[in-house]
Scaffold this motif. Structure first.
Motif, PDB file in Angstrom:
ATOM      1  N   LEU A  42       0.885  -1.152  -0.039  1.00  0.00           N
ATOM      2  CA  LEU A  42      -0.027   0.195  -0.061  1.00  0.00           C
ATOM      3  C   LEU A  42       0.777   1.178  -0.245  1.00  0.00           C
ATOM      4  O   LEU A  42       0.480   2.103  -0.543  1.00  0.00           O
ATOM      5  N   GLU A  43       1.872   1.247   0.744  1.00  0.00           N
ATOM      6  CA  GLU A  43       2.900   2.322   0.890  1.00  0.00           C
ATOM      7  C   GLU A  43       3.388   2.546  -0.598  1.00  0.00           C
ATOM      8  O   GLU A  43       3.426   3.887  -1.322  1.00  0.00           O
ATOM      9  N   VAL A 103     -10.935  -5.816   3.126  1.00  0.00           N
ATOM     10  CA  VAL A 103      -9.717  -5.310   2.412  1.00  0.00           C
ATOM     11  C   VAL A 103      -8.687  -4.362   3.369  1.00  0.00           C
ATOM     12  O   VAL A 103      -9.346  -4.052   4.472  1.00  0.00           O
ATOM     13  N   ARG A 104      -7.731  -4.314   2.947  1.00  0.00           N
ATOM     14  CA  ARG A 104      -6.676  -3.562   3.562  1.00  0.00           C
ATOM     15  C   ARG A 104      -6.887  -1.980   3.090  1.00  0.00           C
ATOM     16  O   ARG A 104      -6.467  -1.777   1.800  1.00  0.00           O
ATOM     17  N   LEU A 105      -6.772  -1.089   4.022  1.00  0.00           N
ATOM     18  CA  LEU A 105      -6.832   0.406   3.499  1.00  0.00           C
ATOM     19  C   LEU A 105      -5.979   1.172   4.126  1.00  0.00           C
ATOM     20  O   LEU A 105      -5.599   1.216   5.413  1.00  0.00           O
ATOM     21  N   LEU A 106      -5.301   2.016   3.352  1.00  0.00           N
ATOM     22  CA  LEU A 106      -4.216   3.246   3.916  1.00  0.00           C
ATOM     23  C   LEU A 106      -4.898   4.412   3.409  1.00  0.00           C
ATOM     24  O   LEU A 106      -5.273   4.832   2.197  1.00  0.00           O
ATOM     25  N   TYR A 116      -4.258  20.705  -0.055  1.00  0.00           N
ATOM     26  CA  TYR A 116      -4.085  19.041   0.590  1.00  0.00           C
ATOM     27  C   TYR A 116      -5.067  18.228   0.129  1.00  0.00           C
ATOM     28  O   TYR A 116      -6.463  18.538   0.123  1.00  0.00           O
ATOM     29  N   TYR A 117      -4.655  17.154   0.198  1.00  0.00           N
ATOM     30  CA  TYR A 117      -5.685  16.014  -0.332  1.00  0.00           C
ATOM     31  C   TYR A 117      -5.469  14.685   0.418  1.00  0.00           C
ATOM     32  O   TYR A 117      -4.267  14.392   0.800  1.00  0.00           O
ATOM     33  N   LYS A 118      -6.640  14.010   0.716  1.00  0.00           N
ATOM     34  CA  LYS A 118      -6.554  12.804   1.507  1.00  0.00           C
ATOM     35  C   LYS A 118      -6.671  11.625   0.231  1.00  0.00           C
ATOM     36  O   LYS A 118      -7.655  11.544  -0.440  1.00  0.00           O
ATOM     37  N   LEU A 119      -5.716  10.752   0.437  1.00  0.00           N
ATOM     38  CA  LEU A 119      -5.630   9.791  -0.295  1.00  0.00           C
ATOM     39  C   LEU A 119      -6.183   8.230   0.287  1.00  0.00           C
ATOM     40  O   LEU A 119      -5.570   8.170   1.485  1.00  0.00           O
ATOM     41  N   LYS A 120      -6.848   7.606  -0.506  1.00  0.00           N
ATOM     42  CA  LYS A 120      -7.157   6.246   0.175  1.00  0.00           C
ATOM     43  C   LYS A 120      -6.658   5.092  -0.766  1.00  0.00           C
ATOM     44  O   LYS A 120      -7.158   5.243  -1.893  1.00  0.00           O
ATOM     45  N   VAL A 121      -6.010   4.153  -0.481  1.00  0.00           N
ATOM     46  CA  VAL A 121      -5.570   3.163  -1.189  1.00  0.00           C
ATOM     47  C   VAL A 121      -6.032   1.671  -0.715  1.00  0.00           C
ATOM     48  O   VAL A 121      -5.767   1.780   0.518  1.00  0.00           O
TER      49      VAL A 121
END
Length: 422
Positions: A42-43, A103-106, A116-121
Protein backbone atom coordinates in the motif's frame (compact mmCIF):
# COMPACT_ATOMS: atom_id res chain seq x y z
CA UNK A 1 -1.52 -52.75 25.59
CA UNK A 2 1.89 -53.38 24.07
CA UNK A 3 4.81 -51.18 25.06
CA UNK A 4 5.27 -49.79 21.53
CA UNK A 5 1.58 -48.85 21.27
CA UNK A 6 1.71 -47.39 24.77
CA UNK A 7 4.56 -45.04 23.84
CA UNK A 8 2.87 -44.22 20.52
CA UNK A 9 -0.22 -43.05 22.39
CA UNK A 10 1.82 -40.62 24.45
CA UNK A 11 3.69 -39.44 21.37
CA UNK A 12 0.33 -38.74 19.70
CA UNK A 13 -0.93 -36.71 22.69
CA UNK A 14 2.30 -34.73 23.03
CA UNK A 15 2.41 -34.02 19.28
CA UNK A 16 -1.19 -32.82 19.33
CA UNK A 17 -0.43 -30.37 22.14
CA UNK A 18 2.80 -29.14 20.54
CA UNK A 19 1.23 -28.72 17.10
CA UNK A 20 -1.72 -26.85 18.60
CA UNK A 21 0.55 -24.41 20.43
CA UNK A 22 2.76 -24.09 17.34
CA UNK A 23 -0.32 -23.49 15.12
CA UNK A 24 -1.49 -20.56 17.29
CA UNK A 25 1.96 -18.95 17.32
CA UNK A 26 2.44 -19.58 13.59
CA UNK A 27 -1.00 -18.15 12.79
CA UNK A 28 -0.30 -14.83 14.53
CA UNK A 29 3.22 -14.70 13.14
CA UNK A 30 1.88 -15.32 9.63
CA UNK A 31 -0.84 -12.66 10.04
CA UNK A 32 1.76 -10.16 11.17
CA UNK A 33 3.90 -10.97 8.12
CA UNK A 34 0.90 -10.73 5.78
CA UNK A 35 -0.12 -7.35 7.18
CA UNK A 36 3.44 -6.09 6.98
CA UNK A 37 3.68 -7.20 3.36
CA UNK A 38 0.32 -5.60 2.43
CA UNK A 39 1.22 -2.37 4.21
CA UNK A 40 4.47 -2.21 2.23
CA UNK A 41 2.46 -2.73 -0.95
CA UNK A 42 0.00 0.00 0.00
CA UNK A 43 2.88 2.37 0.75
CA UNK A 44 4.33 1.67 -2.68
CA UNK A 45 0.95 2.21 -4.37
CA UNK A 46 0.54 5.50 -2.50
CA UNK A 47 3.86 6.72 -3.81
CA UNK A 48 2.93 5.73 -7.36
CA UNK A 49 -0.40 7.54 -7.17
CA UNK A 50 1.24 10.73 -5.83
CA UNK A 51 3.81 10.54 -8.66
CA UNK A 52 1.02 10.18 -11.24
CA UNK A 53 -0.81 13.17 -9.74
CA UNK A 54 2.21 15.33 -10.47
CA UNK A 55 2.12 14.13 -14.07
CA UNK A 56 -1.66 14.22 -14.54
CA UNK A 57 -3.67 16.68 -12.40
CA UNK A 58 -6.95 15.16 -13.66
CA UNK A 59 -6.44 12.28 -11.27
CA UNK A 60 -7.22 14.67 -8.37
CA UNK A 61 -10.88 14.49 -9.40
CA UNK A 62 -11.09 10.71 -8.67
CA UNK A 63 -13.09 10.67 -5.43
CA UNK A 64 -14.77 7.25 -5.87
CA UNK A 65 -13.10 3.85 -6.10
CA UNK A 66 -15.14 2.78 -9.11
CA UNK A 67 -12.76 0.90 -11.35
CA UNK A 68 -9.63 1.91 -9.46
CA UNK A 69 -7.98 1.03 -6.24
CA UNK A 70 -7.67 4.54 -4.81
CA UNK A 71 -9.63 7.77 -4.19
CA UNK A 72 -8.45 11.36 -3.78
CA UNK A 73 -10.44 13.99 -1.93
CA UNK A 74 -9.55 17.59 -1.21
CA UNK A 75 -9.45 18.49 2.51
CA UNK A 76 -8.83 21.56 4.63
CA UNK A 77 -5.53 22.02 6.40
CA UNK A 78 -7.05 22.19 9.87
CA UNK A 79 -8.56 18.71 9.34
CA UNK A 80 -5.29 17.05 8.45
CA UNK A 81 -2.64 18.79 10.55
CA UNK A 82 -2.11 15.81 12.87
CA UNK A 83 -3.14 13.10 10.43
CA UNK A 84 -0.56 10.37 9.82
CA UNK A 85 -0.64 7.39 7.53
CA UNK A 86 -3.33 5.08 8.86
CA UNK A 87 -3.63 1.37 8.01
CA UNK A 88 -6.84 -0.44 8.86
CA UNK A 89 -9.11 -3.29 7.82
CA UNK A 90 -12.51 -2.63 6.35
CA UNK A 91 -15.14 -4.24 4.14
CA UNK A 92 -15.89 -3.39 0.50
CA UNK A 93 -18.46 -4.80 -1.87
CA UNK A 94 -16.89 -7.02 -4.49
CA UNK A 95 -18.88 -7.51 -7.68
CA UNK A 96 -17.21 -10.78 -8.57
CA UNK A 97 -18.06 -12.25 -5.16
CA UNK A 98 -21.37 -10.38 -4.90
CA UNK A 99 -20.64 -9.83 -1.25
CA UNK A 100 -18.66 -7.64 1.10
CA UNK A 101 -15.07 -8.82 1.38
CA UNK A 102 -12.28 -7.67 3.70
CA UNK A 103 -9.72 -5.19 2.30
CA UNK A 104 -6.70 -3.39 3.70
CA UNK A 105 -7.01 0.41 3.55
CA UNK A 106 -4.33 3.09 3.73
CA UNK A 107 -5.35 6.66 4.47
CA UNK A 108 -2.74 9.33 3.79
CA UNK A 109 -2.49 13.08 3.08
CA UNK A 110 -0.33 14.78 0.50
CA UNK A 111 0.12 18.33 -0.77
CA UNK A 112 -0.27 19.38 -4.41
CA UNK A 113 0.00 22.99 -5.62
CA UNK A 114 -0.53 24.34 -2.10
CA UNK A 115 -3.68 22.25 -1.61
CA UNK A 116 -4.11 19.24 0.69
CA UNK A 117 -5.65 15.99 -0.45
CA UNK A 118 -6.63 12.81 1.41
CA UNK A 119 -5.60 9.66 -0.42
CA UNK A 120 -7.21 6.26 0.20
CA UNK A 121 -5.57 3.19 -1.26
CA UNK A 122 -6.99 -0.34 -0.92
CA UNK A 123 -5.79 -3.86 -1.59
CA UNK A 124 -7.56 -7.16 -1.15
CA UNK A 125 -6.43 -9.32 1.75
CA UNK A 126 -6.61 -12.93 2.84
CA UNK A 127 -9.80 -13.78 4.70
CA UNK A 128 -8.96 -14.92 8.22
CA UNK A 129 -11.56 -17.67 8.27
CA UNK A 130 -10.14 -19.12 5.04
CA UNK A 131 -6.65 -18.77 6.46
CA UNK A 132 -7.63 -20.59 9.64
CA UNK A 133 -9.40 -23.32 7.69
CA UNK A 134 -6.39 -23.89 5.42
CA UNK A 135 -4.07 -23.89 8.42
CA UNK A 136 -6.22 -26.45 10.27
CA UNK A 137 -6.31 -28.77 7.26
CA UNK A 138 -2.56 -28.43 6.81
CA UNK A 139 -1.97 -29.20 10.50
CA UNK A 140 -4.33 -32.15 10.36
CA UNK A 141 -2.47 -33.71 7.45
CA UNK A 142 0.84 -32.94 9.13
CA UNK A 143 -0.35 -34.56 12.37
CA UNK A 144 -1.62 -37.67 10.60
CA UNK A 145 1.62 -37.88 8.64
CA UNK A 146 3.69 -37.66 11.82
CA UNK A 147 1.57 -40.28 13.60
CA UNK A 148 1.84 -42.61 10.63
CA UNK A 149 5.60 -42.08 10.58
CA UNK A 150 5.86 -42.84 14.30
CA UNK A 151 3.79 -46.02 13.93
CA UNK A 152 5.92 -47.05 10.97
CA UNK A 153 9.07 -46.31 12.96
CA UNK A 154 7.80 -48.28 15.97
CA UNK A 155 6.80 -51.34 14.00
CA UNK A 156 9.87 -51.51 11.77
CA UNK A 157 12.82 -49.96 13.56
CA UNK A 158 11.95 -49.89 17.27
CA UNK A 159 10.30 -53.33 17.17
CA UNK A 160 13.59 -54.75 16.01
CA UNK A 161 15.38 -52.89 18.80
CA UNK A 162 12.96 -54.33 21.39
CA UNK A 163 13.14 -57.83 19.94
CA UNK A 164 15.48 -59.16 22.71
CA UNK A 165 12.98 -57.97 25.32
CA UNK A 166 10.03 -59.71 23.63
CA UNK A 167 12.14 -62.82 23.18
CA UNK A 168 12.84 -62.84 26.91
CA UNK A 169 9.14 -62.40 27.72
CA UNK A 170 8.29 -65.33 25.45
CA UNK A 171 10.90 -67.52 27.14
CA UNK A 172 9.60 -66.60 30.60
CA UNK A 173 6.02 -67.31 29.53
CA UNK A 174 6.95 -70.86 28.51
CA UNK A 175 9.33 -71.42 31.42
CA UNK A 176 8.42 -74.28 33.75
CA UNK A 177 10.51 -74.71 36.86
CA UNK A 178 9.54 -78.37 37.03
CA UNK A 179 11.19 -79.20 33.71
CA UNK A 180 14.61 -77.95 34.84
CA UNK A 181 15.19 -76.03 31.62
CA UNK A 182 17.20 -72.87 31.08
CA UNK A 183 15.80 -69.92 29.19
CA UNK A 184 17.50 -68.85 25.99
CA UNK A 185 18.32 -65.16 25.76
CA UNK A 186 19.13 -63.26 22.61
CA UNK A 187 22.47 -61.51 22.34
CA UNK A 188 22.17 -57.77 21.88
CA UNK A 189 24.36 -54.70 21.79
CA UNK A 190 22.02 -52.85 24.14
CA UNK A 191 23.55 -52.74 27.60
CA UNK A 192 20.24 -52.54 29.51
CA UNK A 193 18.84 -55.67 27.82
CA UNK A 194 22.04 -57.59 28.55
CA UNK A 195 21.81 -56.57 32.19
CA UNK A 196 18.15 -57.58 32.32
CA UNK A 197 18.93 -61.00 30.78
CA UNK A 198 21.74 -61.57 33.24
CA UNK A 199 19.69 -60.63 36.30
CA UNK A 200 16.72 -62.77 35.25
CA UNK A 201 18.96 -65.79 34.64
CA UNK A 202 20.47 -65.38 38.09
CA UNK A 203 17.02 -64.97 39.65
CA UNK A 204 15.65 -68.06 37.90
CA UNK A 205 18.66 -70.12 38.96
CA UNK A 206 18.09 -69.13 42.59
CA UNK A 207 14.40 -70.00 42.26
CA UNK A 208 15.23 -73.39 40.73
CA UNK A 209 17.71 -74.14 43.52
CA UNK A 210 15.18 -73.13 46.18
CA UNK A 211 12.43 -75.15 44.50
CA UNK A 212 14.61 -78.24 44.24
CA UNK A 213 15.66 -77.93 47.89
CA UNK A 214 12.07 -77.43 49.05
CA UNK A 215 10.85 -80.32 46.94
CA UNK A 216 13.50 -82.66 48.31
CA UNK A 217 12.81 -81.52 51.86
CA UNK A 218 9.07 -82.15 51.53
CA UNK A 219 9.60 -85.57 49.96
CA UNK A 220 12.23 -86.57 52.52
CA UNK A 221 10.19 -85.29 55.45
CA UNK A 222 7.09 -87.06 54.19
CA UNK A 223 9.00 -90.29 53.64
CA UNK A 224 10.69 -90.09 57.04
CA UNK A 225 7.34 -89.51 58.73
CA UNK A 226 5.46 -92.18 56.80
CA UNK A 227 7.95 -94.93 57.63
CA UNK A 228 7.83 -94.71 61.46
CA UNK A 229 4.07 -94.17 61.35
CA UNK A 230 3.54 -97.30 59.26
CA UNK A 231 5.88 -99.30 61.52
CA UNK A 232 4.07 -98.07 64.65
CA UNK A 233 0.65 -98.97 63.22
CA UNK A 234 1.83 -102.44 62.14
CA UNK A 235 3.42 -103.18 65.52
CA UNK A 236 0.30 -102.12 67.42
CA UNK A 237 -1.88 -104.25 65.16
CA UNK A 238 0.47 -107.24 65.71
CA UNK A 239 0.44 -106.56 69.44
CA UNK A 240 -3.35 -106.73 69.48
CA UNK A 241 -3.36 -109.96 67.47
CA UNK A 242 -0.68 -111.69 69.59
CA UNK A 243 -1.90 -110.69 73.03
CA UNK A 244 -5.11 -111.18 74.93
CA UNK A 245 -6.18 -107.73 76.03
CA UNK A 246 -9.16 -106.62 78.02
CA UNK A 247 -11.72 -104.17 76.66
CA UNK A 248 -10.18 -101.11 78.31
CA UNK A 249 -6.73 -101.87 76.91
CA UNK A 250 -8.18 -102.46 73.45
CA UNK A 251 -9.94 -99.09 73.57
CA UNK A 252 -6.72 -97.31 74.51
CA UNK A 253 -4.70 -98.98 71.76
CA UNK A 254 -7.54 -98.34 69.25
CA UNK A 255 -7.40 -94.64 70.19
CA UNK A 256 -3.64 -94.61 69.57
CA UNK A 257 -4.13 -96.35 66.21
CA UNK A 258 -6.82 -93.86 65.25
CA UNK A 259 -4.53 -90.92 66.01
CA UNK A 260 -1.65 -92.51 64.10
CA UNK A 261 -3.88 -93.06 61.06
CA UNK A 262 -5.08 -89.45 61.27
CA UNK A 263 -1.46 -88.33 61.37
CA UNK A 264 -0.74 -90.50 58.32
CA UNK A 265 -3.62 -88.98 56.38
CA UNK A 266 -2.61 -85.49 57.51
CA UNK A 267 0.96 -86.08 56.32
CA UNK A 268 -0.24 -87.31 52.91
CA UNK A 269 -2.60 -84.34 52.55
CA UNK A 270 0.13 -81.85 53.38
CA UNK A 271 2.44 -83.50 50.88
CA UNK A 272 -0.29 -83.39 48.22
CA UNK A 273 -1.03 -79.71 48.95
CA UNK A 274 2.67 -78.83 48.69
CA UNK A 275 2.99 -80.68 45.39
CA UNK A 276 -0.02 -78.80 43.99
CA UNK A 277 1.32 -75.42 45.08
CA UNK A 278 4.76 -76.28 43.69
CA UNK A 279 3.17 -77.31 40.36
CA UNK A 280 4.56 -80.83 40.46
CA UNK A 281 1.59 -82.27 38.54
CA UNK A 282 2.84 -81.51 35.06
CA UNK A 283 1.03 -84.06 32.88
CA UNK A 284 -2.23 -82.71 31.47
CA UNK A 285 -4.91 -84.13 29.22
CA UNK A 286 -8.45 -83.47 28.03
CA UNK A 287 -10.56 -84.57 30.99
CA UNK A 288 -14.29 -85.31 30.94
CA UNK A 289 -15.64 -83.76 34.15
CA UNK A 290 -19.00 -85.51 33.72
CA UNK A 291 -17.33 -88.93 33.59
CA UNK A 292 -15.30 -88.19 36.73
CA UNK A 293 -18.43 -87.10 38.61
CA UNK A 294 -20.37 -90.20 37.52
CA UNK A 295 -17.52 -92.51 38.60
CA UNK A 296 -17.16 -90.80 41.97
CA UNK A 297 -20.90 -90.94 42.67
CA UNK A 298 -20.76 -94.67 41.92
CA UNK A 299 -17.72 -95.07 44.21
CA UNK A 300 -19.51 -93.29 47.07
CA UNK A 301 -22.82 -95.12 46.50
CA UNK A 302 -22.33 -97.43 49.50
CA UNK A 303 -21.51 -94.46 51.70
CA UNK A 304 -24.59 -92.52 50.56
CA UNK A 305 -26.88 -95.55 50.94
CA UNK A 306 -25.52 -96.05 54.45
CA UNK A 307 -26.73 -92.54 55.30
CA UNK A 308 -29.97 -93.12 53.40
CA UNK A 309 -29.10 -90.25 51.05
CA UNK A 310 -30.11 -89.88 47.40
CA UNK A 311 -27.59 -88.43 44.93
CA UNK A 312 -29.38 -86.80 41.99
CA UNK A 313 -27.29 -85.95 38.91
CA UNK A 314 -28.49 -83.49 36.29
CA UNK A 315 -25.54 -83.29 33.91
CA UNK A 316 -27.06 -81.16 31.15
CA UNK A 317 -23.77 -79.89 29.78
CA UNK A 318 -20.78 -82.06 28.93
CA UNK A 319 -17.78 -80.25 30.39
CA UNK A 320 -14.27 -81.07 29.19
CA UNK A 321 -11.14 -79.32 30.39
CA UNK A 322 -7.38 -79.54 29.90
CA UNK A 323 -5.85 -80.43 33.29
CA UNK A 324 -4.15 -83.14 35.29
CA UNK A 325 -6.65 -85.99 35.61
CA UNK A 326 -5.52 -87.00 39.11
CA UNK A 327 -6.04 -83.45 40.37
CA UNK A 328 -9.50 -83.31 38.75
CA UNK A 329 -10.43 -86.52 40.60
CA UNK A 330 -9.08 -85.17 43.90
CA UNK A 331 -10.97 -81.87 43.44
CA UNK A 332 -14.39 -83.47 42.97
CA UNK A 333 -13.67 -86.32 45.42
CA UNK A 334 -13.28 -83.78 48.22
CA UNK A 335 -16.41 -81.83 47.23
CA UNK A 336 -18.68 -84.86 46.77
CA UNK A 337 -17.30 -86.61 49.86
CA UNK A 338 -17.90 -83.46 51.95
CA UNK A 339 -21.45 -83.16 50.62
CA UNK A 340 -22.24 -86.77 51.62
CA UNK A 341 -20.26 -86.78 54.86
CA UNK A 342 -21.67 -83.49 56.20
CA UNK A 343 -25.08 -83.89 54.60
CA UNK A 344 -28.15 -84.63 56.67
CA UNK A 345 -29.17 -88.30 56.77
CA UNK A 346 -32.18 -89.05 54.57
CA UNK A 347 -31.69 -85.85 52.53
CA UNK A 348 -30.88 -85.35 48.88
CA UNK A 349 -27.62 -84.29 47.20
CA UNK A 350 -27.86 -82.54 43.83
CA UNK A 351 -25.07 -82.36 41.28
CA UNK A 352 -25.71 -80.21 38.20
CA UNK A 353 -23.68 -79.02 35.22
CA UNK A 354 -24.84 -75.99 33.29
CA UNK A 355 -23.21 -72.97 31.65
CA UNK A 356 -19.71 -74.39 32.32
CA UNK A 357 -20.46 -74.57 36.06
CA UNK A 358 -20.67 -77.64 38.32
CA UNK A 359 -23.08 -77.19 41.27
CA UNK A 360 -22.88 -79.58 44.24
CA UNK A 361 -25.51 -78.91 46.92
CA UNK A 362 -26.60 -80.68 50.10
CA UNK A 363 -28.77 -80.14 53.17
CA UNK A 364 -27.08 -80.13 56.56
CA UNK A 365 -27.73 -79.41 60.19
CA UNK A 366 -24.98 -76.78 60.00
CA UNK A 367 -25.97 -73.23 59.16
CA UNK A 368 -24.08 -71.04 56.71
CA UNK A 369 -20.33 -71.66 56.86
CA UNK A 370 -17.71 -68.95 57.23
CA UNK A 371 -16.70 -68.11 53.66
CA UNK A 372 -13.53 -66.28 54.67
CA UNK A 373 -12.17 -69.38 56.46
CA UNK A 374 -13.78 -72.21 54.52
CA UNK A 375 -10.94 -72.77 52.05
CA UNK A 376 -8.08 -72.11 54.48
CA UNK A 377 -5.83 -74.83 55.88
CA UNK A 378 -6.85 -76.70 59.04
CA UNK A 379 -10.38 -75.25 59.03
CA UNK A 380 -12.78 -77.91 60.28
CA UNK A 381 -16.54 -77.78 60.01
CA UNK A 382 -17.42 -80.13 62.84
CA UNK A 383 -15.66 -83.46 62.35
CA UNK A 384 -12.77 -83.96 64.76
CA UNK A 385 -11.38 -86.77 62.61
CA UNK A 386 -10.99 -84.46 59.62
CA UNK A 387 -7.55 -82.97 59.02
CA UNK A 388 -9.04 -79.72 57.73
CA UNK A 389 -7.13 -79.82 54.43
CA UNK A 390 -9.72 -81.19 51.99
CA UNK A 391 -11.22 -77.87 50.88
CA UNK A 392 -7.81 -76.18 51.02
CA UNK A 393 -6.55 -78.80 48.56
CA UNK A 394 -9.60 -78.26 46.34
CA UNK A 395 -9.00 -74.49 46.38
CA UNK A 396 -5.32 -74.96 45.49
CA UNK A 397 -6.30 -77.16 42.51
CA UNK A 398 -8.91 -74.63 41.36
CA UNK A 399 -6.42 -71.75 41.59
CA UNK A 400 -3.83 -73.78 39.68
CA UNK A 401 -6.16 -74.02 36.65
CA UNK A 402 -8.02 -70.69 37.08
CA UNK A 403 -11.26 -72.40 38.09
CA UNK A 404 -13.80 -70.37 40.07
CA UNK A 405 -14.44 -72.40 43.25
CA UNK A 406 -17.02 -70.71 45.47
CA UNK A 407 -19.56 -71.38 48.21
CA UNK A 408 -22.87 -69.85 49.18
CA UNK A 409 -25.84 -70.78 51.36
CA UNK A 410 -29.44 -70.68 50.15
CA UNK A 411 -31.35 -72.94 52.54
CA UNK A 412 -28.72 -75.49 51.56
CA UNK A 413 -24.97 -75.57 51.12
CA UNK A 414 -23.92 -75.02 47.51
CA UNK A 415 -20.39 -75.39 46.13
CA UNK A 416 -19.72 -74.20 42.59
CA UNK A 417 -16.82 -74.90 40.25
CA UNK A 418 -16.77 -72.58 37.25
CA UNK A 419 -14.74 -73.56 34.19
CA UNK A 420 -13.46 -70.97 31.68
CA UNK A 421 -15.80 -70.72 28.72
CA UNK A 422 -14.50 -71.48 25.24
Amino acid sequence: MKLLNYTTRYFAIILLILLSVWAVLFYFEMLDEIYDSMDDGLENQKMLVIRRVKEDAAILEKNEFGEGYYTIKKVELENVQNLKDNYRDTLMYMHNEEDFEPVRLLESVFQQNGEYYKLKVITSMVEEDDLIEDLLYSLLWLYLGLIFSIILLNNIVLKKVWNPFYKLISELKNFNIEKDENIKVEKTSIEEFNLLNKQIQQLLQKSKDSFTGQKQFIENASHELQTPLAISINKLELYIENNELNEDELKQIAAVLNNLERLTRFNKSLLLLSKIENQQFVAEERVSINTIIENLVDDFSDFSRHKNMEVVMDLKEAIEFEMNKDLAIILFTNLIKNAIFHGESGSKIEIKTDNSIVNISNFSENKELKKEKLFTRLYKIRDKNSNGLGLAISKAIADEYNLALSYHFDEKHIFKVGFPKK
